[in-house]
Design a protein around this motif. Structure first.
Motif, PDB file in Angstrom:
ATOM      1  N   SER A 163      44.407  53.630  44.843  1.00  0.00           N
ATOM      2  CA  SER A 163      45.124  53.031  45.972  1.00  0.00           C
ATOM      3  C   SER A 163      44.789  53.706  47.290  1.00  0.00           C
ATOM      4  O   SER A 163      44.804  53.067  48.344  1.00  0.00           O
ATOM      5  N   ASN A 175      45.290  47.787  48.796  1.00  0.00           N
ATOM      6  CA  ASN A 175      45.168  46.942  49.984  1.00  0.00           C
ATOM      7  C   ASN A 175      46.445  46.150  50.257  1.00  0.00           C
ATOM      8  O   ASN A 175      46.718  45.781  51.404  1.00  0.00           O
ATOM      9  N   PHE A 177      49.383  47.412  49.976  1.00  0.00           N
ATOM     10  CA  PHE A 177      50.258  48.303  50.735  1.00  0.00           C
ATOM     11  C   PHE A 177      49.925  48.232  52.227  1.00  0.00           C
ATOM     12  O   PHE A 177      50.820  48.174  53.068  1.00  0.00           O
ATOM     13  N   ILE A 178      48.622  48.253  52.533  1.00  0.00           N
ATOM     14  CA  ILE A 178      48.189  48.176  53.929  1.00  0.00           C
ATOM     15  C   ILE A 178      48.638  46.855  54.544  1.00  0.00           C
ATOM     16  O   ILE A 178      49.168  46.817  55.671  1.00  0.00           O
ATOM     17  N   ASP A 179      48.435  45.775  53.788  1.00  0.00           N
ATOM     18  CA  ASP A 179      48.814  44.449  54.283  1.00  0.00           C
ATOM     19  C   ASP A 179      50.315  44.376  54.553  1.00  0.00           C
ATOM     20  O   ASP A 179      50.755  43.917  55.618  1.00  0.00           O
ATOM     21  N   GLY A 180      51.109  44.837  53.599  1.00  0.00           N
ATOM     22  CA  GLY A 180      52.552  44.781  53.753  1.00  0.00           C
ATOM     23  C   GLY A 180      53.053  45.659  54.883  1.00  0.00           C
ATOM     24  O   GLY A 180      53.954  45.270  55.638  1.00  0.00           O
ATOM     25  N   TRP A 181      52.453  46.847  55.023  1.00  0.00           N
ATOM     26  CA  TRP A 181      52.892  47.763  56.077  1.00  0.00           C
ATOM     27  C   TRP A 181      52.547  47.219  57.459  1.00  0.00           C
ATOM     28  O   TRP A 181      53.364  47.288  58.383  1.00  0.00           O
ATOM     29  N   GLN A 182      51.343  46.690  57.595  1.00  0.00           N
ATOM     30  CA  GLN A 182      50.929  46.176  58.903  1.00  0.00           C
ATOM     31  C   GLN A 182      51.777  44.986  59.339  1.00  0.00           C
ATOM     32  O   GLN A 182      52.037  44.817  60.535  1.00  0.00           O
ATOM     33  N   ARG A 183      52.200  44.175  58.388  1.00  0.00           N
ATOM     34  CA  ARG A 183      52.981  42.986  58.732  1.00  0.00           C
ATOM     35  C   ARG A 183      54.485  43.207  58.566  1.00  0.00           C
ATOM     36  O   ARG A 183      55.261  42.283  58.789  1.00  0.00           O
ATOM     37  N   GLN A 184      54.862  44.435  58.140  1.00  0.00           N
ATOM     38  CA  GLN A 184      56.269  44.718  57.868  1.00  0.00           C
ATOM     39  C   GLN A 184      56.844  43.663  56.909  1.00  0.00           C
ATOM     40  O   GLN A 184      57.920  43.096  57.138  1.00  0.00           O
ATOM     41  N   TYR A 186      57.597  43.085  52.840  1.00  0.00           N
ATOM     42  CA  TYR A 186      57.799  43.886  51.636  1.00  0.00           C
ATOM     43  C   TYR A 186      57.093  43.348  50.390  1.00  0.00           C
ATOM     44  O   TYR A 186      56.727  44.120  49.499  1.00  0.00           O
ATOM     45  N   ILE A 189      53.835  44.918  49.090  1.00  0.00           N
ATOM     46  CA  ILE A 189      54.064  46.305  48.682  1.00  0.00           C
ATOM     47  C   ILE A 189      54.705  46.360  47.303  1.00  0.00           C
ATOM     48  O   ILE A 189      54.274  47.130  46.430  1.00  0.00           O
TER      49      ILE A 189
END
Length: 225
Positions: A163, A175, A177-184, A186, A189
């Motif tokens: 990861s 990836n 996690f990155i997608d979810g974090w950047q778009r806020q 959940y 993630i």
């Protein structure tokens, strides 16, 4: 964001196999490849190297010391080092994880061979077993539980460390996690966490089953105890 449910099932359905590189199924397959290939490569290298270290003990300390130094390095540091050599490919993740696997498996092989009772070795010699035959038919089978114990640790560790590769664009399920974090958002993630945990549990369960199949005498010993 506060109105969003923790898991959007419609998003999972749309993105499970949408034909693109970001599809959950594609990321899962990539994660499996990058996690398990280092374990396979590590085992193929660790077995002969561990046998050599068990035979010539002077070789073990420098080998284990080097592997411990590598294991102490953050995975992202190694990914960054290999990035200049292998580029944005899966090899950038697979090669460092193979070194991490070796750091776990070489001591496991050495300890496994060291756990073989001396009277077992002497009995094999008395029966006329040559060194190679004794290794393959006596010592390695007895060492299986210890080696597979190390293999379980290396496999679960490899599955989780893949990861981190998401930070260089090769992280499989990471990836998400990155997608979810950047778009806020959940849902990606949660999906990434659940699939990684399931993958680790499944892999560990298969290795436990393999140990039971490869060491039937241990089950017989427990039944008679």
């Amino acid at each position: 964001m506060n109105d969003e449910p923790l898991v959007r099932w419609d998003w999972i359905a749309r993105n499970w196999d949408n034909g693109g590189p970001s599809a959950i199924k594609t990321l899962l397959e990539s994660h499996v490849v990058m996690a398990l290939l280092p374990v396979v490569f590590g085992l193929l290298i660790a077995l002969p190297l561990g046998v050599a270290c068990a035979r010539w003990r002077w070789l073990y300390q420098p080998t284990a010391g080097l592997m411990n130094v590598v294991y102490s390095l953050p995975s992202l540091v190694l990914f960054s080092i290999f990035l200049s050599v292998t580029g944005l490919t899966q090899s950038t993740v697979i090669i460092p994880l193979t070194f991490f696997t070796l750091a776990v498996l070489i001591p496991a092989v050495v300890d496994g061979l060291g756990s073989v009772p001396e009277h077992v070795r002497q009995s094999a010699v008395a029966m006329g077993f040559r060194p190679l035959r004794r290794l393959l038919q006596v010592e390695l089978p007895v060492a299986v539980p210890v080696v597979l114990g190390g293999l379980r640790v290396a496999t679960v560790s490899s599955i989780s460390l893949v990861s981190v590769g998401a930070l260089i664009g090769q992280g499989g399920l990471g990836n998400l996690f990155i997608d979810g974090w950047q778009r806020q958002f959940y849902t990606p993630i949660v999906v990434g966490i659940v699939l990684i945990v399931l993958l680790a549990v499944l892999s560990d369960g298969l290795l436990v089953l393999a140990q039971r199949l490869l060491t039937p005498w241990s089950r017989a010993r427990r039944r008679t105890a």
